[in-house]
Design an enzyme around this catalytic site. Structure first.
Site, PDB file in Angstrom:
ATOM      1  CD  GLN A  70      -5.983   1.762   6.549  1.00 48.18           C
ATOM      2  OE1 GLN A  70      -6.753   2.721   6.531  1.00 48.18           O
ATOM      3  NE2 GLN A  70      -5.716   1.021   5.476  1.00 48.18           N
ATOM      4  NE  ARG A 124      -2.030   3.028   2.273  1.00 50.06           N
ATOM      5  CZ  ARG A 124      -2.394   4.254   1.912  1.00 50.06           C
ATOM      6  NH1 ARG A 124      -1.563   5.262   2.119  1.00 50.06           N
ATOM      7  NH2 ARG A 124      -3.572   4.468   1.351  1.00 50.06           N
TER       8      ARG A 124
END
Length: 395
Positions: free
Chosen positions: A92, A276
């Protein structure tokens, strides 16, 4: 100064015993991933009478301190956690404040519900963060130089199709091109990643180069947790670092990262904004990720706290939302820093006694306290702890 009770988060990647051991609680077999200390509206800590900290601060904003209120309004700008991972967290990155404000406004204008699974910006805040290891702690952070990645992956031996997949790395901007291709995989990349994992298992049996062995270990571990996930190849382009207890890494806007395993104290800006990039079943917006993530090589260096006085170390960051100090046993009574700001004191080992005026508060491992701005607190005892405050105005 008031005792504070945190909130547990039971995510699947968490370990079953580390956080209960710190808190002095019997494990129940479920994963205890995080223990939150702060005023996050989803899981605010509570004061002894059961009042949530966010509610308390709404009615007593002066306890945050003038510098924090001027910069961030009547909101605690940080969230302190104990984090313990048995399995890898998602790859992420997080936005800057400007990016968060712009993205949050755009999604609001588009009518995307705040709880929609494809919502990216849950608020208009940045989310810089820091992790301090309590045990050996493994993480991925930032991309290494692409030429080094090619050399390391080639060190595993011949893998069908790998050279073709890695070809963009020889061109300017090739890292972003490759990441986009991997995360948009139609099946071909997955087959290559499976070949890389197979070669990694073979290399771990008889390979000697430590850097290649580290990459091979990452490939095998991630395949065990996320079999068939093409984003494992993105992870293999990133720096792997092992933190010794007491060391930290801090992650600013855009730095791609993933925590792999271990237990630590984490502090971050009080935000839910996450872009993400793999190792997850949650929504991945490839374009948004590439628009916000840093797609150039960057180093990842573990650092110890800088000793500012006997028994007190300050962890280096430049983020205005938080500052973190490490407290260690010392013969003398320690004056806690940042008295002009609201703070959270957490004990992770042994016992510390906080002295405030005529009040003495004994804090054992896992216990914590809220210290209001203006509270001049002294600490003694045989233990280890952490003190968190806003970064701006901290002295």
């Amino acid at each position: 100064m008031r005792a504070l009770k945190g909130q547990v988060q039971h995510y699947d990647w968490g370990s079953t015993d580390a956080i209960p051991a710190i808190l002095g609680i019997r494990p129940d077999g479920t994963p205890w991933a995080e223990y939150w200390l702060g005023a996050h509206p989803k899981a605010p800590s509570t004061l002894p009478d059961g009042t949530p900290l966010d509610q308390w601060l709404t009615h007593h904003p002066d306890e945050l301190g003038a510098a924090s209120r001027e910069a961030f309004g009547d909101r605690l700008p940080f969230l302190l956690k104990i984090l313990s991972a048995d399995h890898a967290l998602s790859i992420q990155a997080h936005p800057s404040r400007e990016q968060a404000e712009k993205g949050f406004a755009a999604e609001n204008k588009a009518g995307v519900p705040l709880n929609a699974p494809d919502r990216i910006f849950r608020d208009d805040w940045p989310k810089p963060e820091m992790i301090v290891a309590l045990t050996d702690f493994d993480a991925l952070c930032g991309f290494r130089d692409p030429s080094s990645s090619v050399v390391l992956l080639s060190g595993l031996g011949e893998v069908d199709g790998l050279n073709e997949v890695l070809a963009p790395l020889s061109h300017n901007g090739g890292l972003a091109t490759l990441v986009a291709a991997v995360l948009s995989d139609d099946g071909d990349v997955t087959a290559v990643v499976e070949g890389v994992v197979s070669a990694s298992r073979t290399y771990l049996n008889d390979g000697a180069d430590e850097d290649v062995r580290s990459l091979a270990t990452t490939a095998v571990e991630l395949w065990e947790d996320h079999p068939g996930d093409p984003s494992i190849l993105v992870a293999l382009l990133m720096n792997r670092v092992r933190l010794a207890p007491g060391q930290q890494i801090h992650l600013g806007a855009g730095t791609m990262h993933a925590y792999l395993g271990g237990t630590g104290v984490e502090i971050m800006a009080n935000s839910d904004n996450v872009l993400r990039g793999g190792l997850t079943s949650k929504y991945v917006d490839v374009k948004a990720l590439l628009d916000h993530a840093n797609m150039t090589p960057e180093t990842c260096v573990a650092e110890y706290a800088e000793q500012v006085s006997s028994g007190i170390g300050r962890y280096r960051t430049e983020f205005p939302e938080f500052r973190l100090w490490e407290l260690k046993s010392h013969d003398d009574t320690l004056a806690l820093p940042a008295a002009e700001l609201g703070r959270i004191l957490l004990v992770t080992e042994g016992q510390l006694v906080a002295h405030w005026g005529t009040t003495n508060c004994e804090l054992s491992s896992g216990q914590s306290a809220w210290l209001s701005a203006g509270d001049k607190v002294m600490v003694s005892g045989q233990g280890r702890g952490f003190l968190a405050s806003a970064g701006i105005g901290a002295r």
